[in-house]
Each structure stands twice: as C-alpha cells, then as structure tokens.
Design a protein around this motif. Structure first.
Motif: not given
Length: 313
Positions: A279-288, A291-298, A302-308
């Motif tokens: 909420k403070p930055a109005n940005k999304c939690v994104d899979i970087v 989709y492999n196990d252990g990939n980082a979350i940053k 927001c862009n509407g992609g499947d990784n968000q």
C-alpha cells in the motif's frame, strides 16, 4: 754253701742267659680274631633276629601248632601290625561227639556262648463253652456264664485303585499386548490460508519462518510457513511474523521478507483484484525469474502479468 756258683760272673753272662722275646709281626694273633668274630656274631644276632622273629609271627597268621585251632593272642607288635599277612582261617566245626575231640581242641576264648533253646509260648487255657477267656463273668459283668458275644466281622481291606495321575497341559500364556505408541499431541491450528499463484499452482512460502527470512515460491505442501492470515490491522502474517518490505523501500526489486510485527508502514499489504499490493508504494508482489521452486519474491510495479497473480487457497 756259697751261691757264687749260681750268680753270673758278669753282665754279659746274665744277658746271655735271659730268654729271648718273641718277635711280633704285623698280623694280629688268635685272640684278636676270636674277639672280632664273637663281636660280629652278637651284633648280627641283635640286628637280624628281631625282624626274622616278627616275620615268622606274621607268617604264622595266628595258627596254632595243635591241629589248626586259632589261639587268642594279644596285640601284635608295631612291626608285625605294619606287615600285611594272610587273612586268618576260620576254626573247624566242633565235633558232635565230645569224646572224639582231642584234649588240645579247646574252643576259642572269643566264641560266644550257645544260645538257649527257644521255648514255645504256653498254650492258652481252654475255657468252657459259654465263658469268656478273660474270666468267668458274663457280658453284663454279673458273674453269669452266658454265651460270649460273637466277634465283630473284620472289615474287608479297601482295594481302591488310585486313579492315574493326569497332568493337564497349561495353555501357553498369551503375550502381553504391546504398549500403545504415544502419539505426539497435534500441533495447534495455525490460522490462515495459502496464497497460490494460479499460473504455476505453487505457493508463497515463508521458508525458514524466522525474522528476516526472504519469501520464495515453493510447491504447495500444507506447511505452516505457507499459511497466511490477513489481520485487521492491515498486515498479512505467518507464524506470528508479518510480511515486510525490506528497509521500507519503495523501489522495484525490493526484497519482500517476514519480520517481527512492529506497526511500521512497511508491513501494510492488501489482496486486491488478485494482486498483493504494497500500500505505501502501490506496487505488487512479483515472482522474479520464472516459476521454479526457490525463486525470489520482490516488489515491482504492477503490470497485470501472471507472475503477479495470487489467490487464497
């Protein structure tokens, strides 16, 4: 009469008339040999005669010279007792005719006297019919001579046959039941639900679940680190820790982690339209990075992609 004619006229004449002393040789005379022989005989007799006498006594075995009757002898001397001898013979049976026995055949002093003849027991006095053997009194004790009561019949001996002993086989003891395995108490229910990325079907995971742990993508397994509770204060929590933007940064690529809940604005997140928004930055939690196990979350714009995309499981 003058004795001048008997006396030697000189010392030489007197010495010539003295008889000569016999010469002594080195061999002893007869007296010495007689003395030595007699002494040797006495010593030999003293040494050899006692054992010979003792041996003769032991060989005799207690037999007398008068027809083989054993004579009672006193205790043998120690030397005779130590030497084994033949067992003494039994005396011959005495003759029935006293005249036939020789005067020297005397019974041994140690033989026991003959046993007296066995006298038969006196016969019980006969009693007249109608009287008892104990006296002339009747059965009632009044002096009557009535008939004696008949003797009670003897009971027949019991011929009970013992029953054969039977040993019952005891059933084998049943094994003791095994102690029930103590199950650990169930873990307390953790509030929350998994957050699933619909495109990969994998879950947002708090990994080790400790303060400062980075969030990652991981296959859903029902672990408590994958359960998220949306609290009323605007925080999203797992295991008592809050989702947090590291250092409160608003930049793209900021690491999303879990940290102790502090009420800081960096811990304000909301699920809106299938997206987790900081909420403070109005940005999304994104899979970087896939989709492999252990990939980082940053944090990312927001862009509407499947990784968000995120939904509650």
């Amino acid at each position: 009469m003058s004795n001048t004619g008997n006396k030697p006229s000189s010392f030489g004449q007197a010495f010539a008339r003295k008889p000569g002393t016999p010469r002594r040789g080195l061999v002893p005379g007869r007296r010495v040999w007689a003395t030595v022989a007699s002494t040797t005989a006495v010593v030999t007799a003293c040494v050899l005669l006692p054992p010979l006498i003792a041996g003769a006594a032991s060989d005799d075995g207690g037999k007398a010279d008068d027809g083989g009757v054993v004579a009672v002898q006193g205790p043998a001397p120690d030397s005779a007792a130590a030497l084994p001898g033949p067992p003494p013979e039994e005396p011959p049976a005495a003759s029935a005719d006293p005249a036939a026995a020789s005067p020297s055949d005397t019974p041994p002093a140690s033989s026991p006297p003959p046993a007296p003849p066995v006298q038969p027991p006196p016969a019980a006095p006969e009693t007249a019919p109608g009287t008892s053997a104990a006296g002339t009194t009747g059965a009632a004790g009044t002096g009557g001579t009535g008939p004696a009561p008949p003797a009670a019949p003897k009971p027949a001996p019991a011929t009970t046959k013992a029953a054969p002993k039977t040993t019952a086989r005891q059933p084998a003891a049943a094994p003791a039941p095994a102690a029930p395995v103590q199950q650990p108490p169930p873990a307390p229910a953790v509030p929350g639900n998994p957050l699933v990325n619909p495109h990969s079907g994998k879950c947002l995971s708090g990994s080790a679940g400790s303060d400062g742990t980075h969030l990652i993508l991981w296959s859903c397994n029902g672990n408590v680190n994958q359960k998220w509770d949306f609290a009323s204060d605007g925080t999203i929590r797992t295991k008592g820790l809050c989702m947090d933007a590291a250092w409160g940064s608003h930049d793209d690529g900021t690491i999303i982690q879990i940290a102790y809940c502090s009420g800081n604005p960096a811990q304000q997140f909301v699920l809106r339209n299938g997206q987790l928004i900081f909420k403070p930055a109005n940005k999304c939690v994104d899979i970087v990075g896939g989709y492999n196990d252990g990939n980082a979350i940053k944090l990312w714009t927001c862009n509407g992609g499947d990784n968000q995309r995120w939904t509650r499981g």
